[in-house]
Design a protein around this motif. Structure first.
Motif, short mmCIF file in Angstrom:
data_model
loop_
_atom_site.label_atom_id
_atom_site.label_comp_id
_atom_site.label_asym_id
_atom_site.label_seq_id
_atom_site.Cartn_x
_atom_site.Cartn_y
_atom_site.Cartn_z
N SER A 111 0.84 -1.20 0.00
CA SER A 111 0.00 0.00 0.00
C SER A 111 0.88 1.25 0.00
CB SER A 111 -0.90 0.02 1.23
OG SER A 111 -0.14 0.21 2.41
N GLU A 112 0.29 2.32 -0.44
CA GLU A 112 1.00 3.60 -0.47
C GLU A 112 1.40 4.03 0.93
OE1 GLU A 112 -0.55 7.90 -1.66
OE2 GLU A 112 -0.40 6.55 -3.40
N SER A 113 0.51 3.84 1.89
CA SER A 113 0.79 4.25 3.27
C SER A 113 1.94 3.44 3.86
CB SER A 113 -0.45 4.11 4.13
OG SER A 113 -0.90 2.76 4.16
N GLN A 114 1.99 2.14 3.55
CA GLN A 114 3.08 1.30 4.04
C GLN A 114 4.41 1.73 3.44
OE1 GLN A 114 4.02 -1.07 6.04
NE2 GLN A 114 2.18 -1.98 6.90
N MET A 115 4.41 2.02 2.15
CA MET A 115 5.66 2.42 1.52
C MET A 115 6.14 3.75 2.07
SD MET A 115 6.70 2.59 -2.53
CE MET A 115 6.38 0.86 -2.83
N MET A 116 5.24 4.67 2.31
CA MET A 116 5.62 5.97 2.86
C MET A 116 6.16 5.83 4.28
SD MET A 116 2.73 8.64 1.44
CE MET A 116 3.63 10.05 2.09
N LYS A 117 5.67 4.86 5.00
CA LYS A 117 6.14 4.60 6.36
C LYS A 117 7.54 3.98 6.34
CE LYS A 117 4.90 1.79 10.43
NZ LYS A 117 3.94 0.80 10.95
N ARG A 118 7.81 3.16 5.34
CA ARG A 118 9.05 2.40 5.30
C ARG A 118 10.17 3.07 4.51
NH1 ARG A 118 8.72 -2.95 6.89
NH2 ARG A 118 6.71 -3.48 7.84
N MET A 119 9.85 4.02 3.65
CA MET A 119 10.87 4.77 2.91
C MET A 119 10.65 6.24 3.22
SD MET A 119 13.50 4.99 0.87
CE MET A 119 13.77 3.52 -0.15
N THR A 120 11.48 6.79 4.08
CA THR A 120 11.32 8.18 4.50
C THR A 120 12.47 9.03 3.99
OG1 THR A 120 12.44 7.73 6.60
CG2 THR A 120 10.03 7.53 6.56
N ILE A 176 12.25 3.92 -3.79
CA ILE A 176 12.51 5.35 -3.91
C ILE A 176 11.39 6.05 -4.69
CG2 ILE A 176 13.86 5.11 -6.03
CD1 ILE A 176 14.49 7.61 -3.15
N PHE A 177 10.61 5.30 -5.45
CA PHE A 177 9.56 5.90 -6.27
C PHE A 177 8.47 6.58 -5.45
CE2 PHE A 177 11.62 2.68 -8.82
CZ PHE A 177 11.85 3.35 -10.00
N ILE A 178 8.40 6.25 -4.16
CA ILE A 178 7.41 6.92 -3.32
C ILE A 178 7.79 8.40 -3.13
CG2 ILE A 178 8.49 6.49 -1.07
CD1 ILE A 178 4.73 6.19 -1.97
N LEU A 179 8.97 8.77 -3.54
CA LEU A 179 9.39 10.17 -3.53
C LEU A 179 8.39 11.05 -4.27
CD1 LEU A 179 11.52 12.45 -3.10
CD2 LEU A 179 12.62 11.66 -5.22
N GLN A 180 7.74 10.49 -5.29
CA GLN A 180 6.80 11.29 -6.08
C GLN A 180 5.63 11.80 -5.26
OE1 GLN A 180 9.31 11.39 -8.70
NE2 GLN A 180 7.37 12.28 -9.32
N THR A 207 16.24 8.11 3.29
CA THR A 207 17.00 8.71 2.20
C THR A 207 17.42 10.14 2.55
OG1 THR A 207 15.86 7.39 0.52
CG2 THR A 207 16.89 9.42 -0.22
N THR A 208 18.66 10.46 2.23
CA THR A 208 19.19 11.81 2.43
C THR A 208 19.73 12.34 1.12
OG1 THR A 208 19.78 11.32 4.73
CG2 THR A 208 20.85 13.23 3.71
N PHE A 209 19.40 13.58 0.80
CA PHE A 209 19.80 14.19 -0.46
C PHE A 209 20.98 15.14 -0.26
CE2 PHE A 209 15.20 13.39 -0.72
CZ PHE A 209 15.17 12.54 -1.82
N THR A 210 21.91 15.12 -1.23
CA THR A 210 23.05 16.03 -1.23
C THR A 210 23.16 16.65 -2.62
OG1 THR A 210 24.26 14.67 0.38
CG2 THR A 210 25.54 16.27 -0.90
#
Length: 296
Positions: A87-96, A126-130, A242-245
């Motif tokens: 689910s979208e909610s699960q992915m958002m919880k697991r990829m922050t 990483i696609f949940i970034l969208q 995930t951390t962005f530089t």
């Protein structure tokens, strides 16, 4: 034949994907036993790579590191399968994302983004970034041999407003988007080993002189895109941050290949911090001991 393979394999993948995470990782543990102890999938390559870049480590340390790597590899396999039904909610919880404002800043500056990463940690979710950005997402990928599975992978990514494009279609697709005034965020896994006779740049990666892909940097310069590196850290099993530089806000201000060199330095930092999460099954250093002149 491709369709037959698809209809035989897909139901199994779907059944695995609907397992609750607790059982999913039990399945992963069984897969680890099969791949590491029974099949020995690319174990020789993994051990050779680890010995090559960590000559100071003992045989016992290399063995422990190899086992940890295969555990992570199997987790990545089942997590990729889980993408079918998660689910979208699960992915958002697991990829922050620890600093999503880094991306928002580029968007506010009306800049599209080249997003560079390595085969490290987990890049499957990483696609949940969208869900956190307004830019349209693209990822450059190698087309699968089975057209039915290729369509399946594209369909999964499209759920999150991300679209897969082949290398040959990348420039044309992103040029059209730029001409229409669209902001895009474009993923490149850039640590692979290119064909040495086509490589424009060689560098030292983990202390070994090798050819490097420079396509992400060259594209960013042609289309005036910001270049951002993303590092994925495993928090615990099934959870990543995930951390962005930012490597370059205005890439044309940099000398050729400076951005690529900076990218590989950050990849090295990741690997030294926790080497078990790098993809050691690839023959990344197979052209060691040679130079560009050897292939002219």
């Amino acid at each position: 034949m491709q369709f037959l393979a698809y209809i035989l394999i897909y139901p199994f993948l779907w059944l695995v994907s609907i397992l609750p995470f607790r059982l999913l990782y039990v399945f992963s543990d069984g897969l680890y036993f099969l791949i590491y102890y029974v099949i020995g999938y690319r174990k020789k390559t993994v051990v050779e790579n680890l010995n090559l870049v960590f000559p100071e480590k003992s045989d016992a340390e290399i063995k422990r590191l190899t086992k940890r790597f295969y555990h992570h590899l199997c987790d990545m396999v089942v997590e990729a399968i889980k993408s079918l039904t998660i689910s979208e909610s699960q992915m958002m919880k697991r990829m922050t994302f620890s600093n999503i404002e880094e991306i928002h800043q580029h968007e506010n500056n009306n800049k599209s983004i080249v997003l560079m990463c390595a085969h490290y940690g987990s890049w499957e979710w990483i696609f949940i970034l969208q869900n956190h950005v307004k830019s349209k997402g693209y990822a450059v990928y190698k087309q699968l041999g089975n057209k039915y599975f290729d369509k399946l992978v594209k369909r999964i990514r499209a759920k999150y407003n991300s679209y897969l494009i082949t290398t040959k279609d990348t420039f044309e697709t992103l040029q059209k988007a730029k001409n229409k005034g669209e902001l895009t965020i474009n993923g490149f896994v850039s640590d692979q080993s290119p064909k040495p006779w086509k490589a424009h740049h060689w560098l030292d990666f983990m202390g070994i002189h090798v050819p490097a892909h420079t396509g992400a940097e060259l594209l960013a310069k042609k289309l005036d895109m910001a270049v951002v590196f993303f590092a994925v850290k495993r928090i615990k099993r099934g959870y990543y941050q995930t951390t962005f530089t930012t490597l370059a806000e205005n890439p044309n201000e940099f000398k050729d290949y400076e951005i690529t060199d900076a990218f590989f330095k950050l990849v090295e930092q990741q690997i030294y911090e926790a080497p078990e999460y790098y993809l050691w099954t690839h023959k990344r250093w197979k052209h060691r001991g040679k130079t560009a002149e050897d292939f002219k």
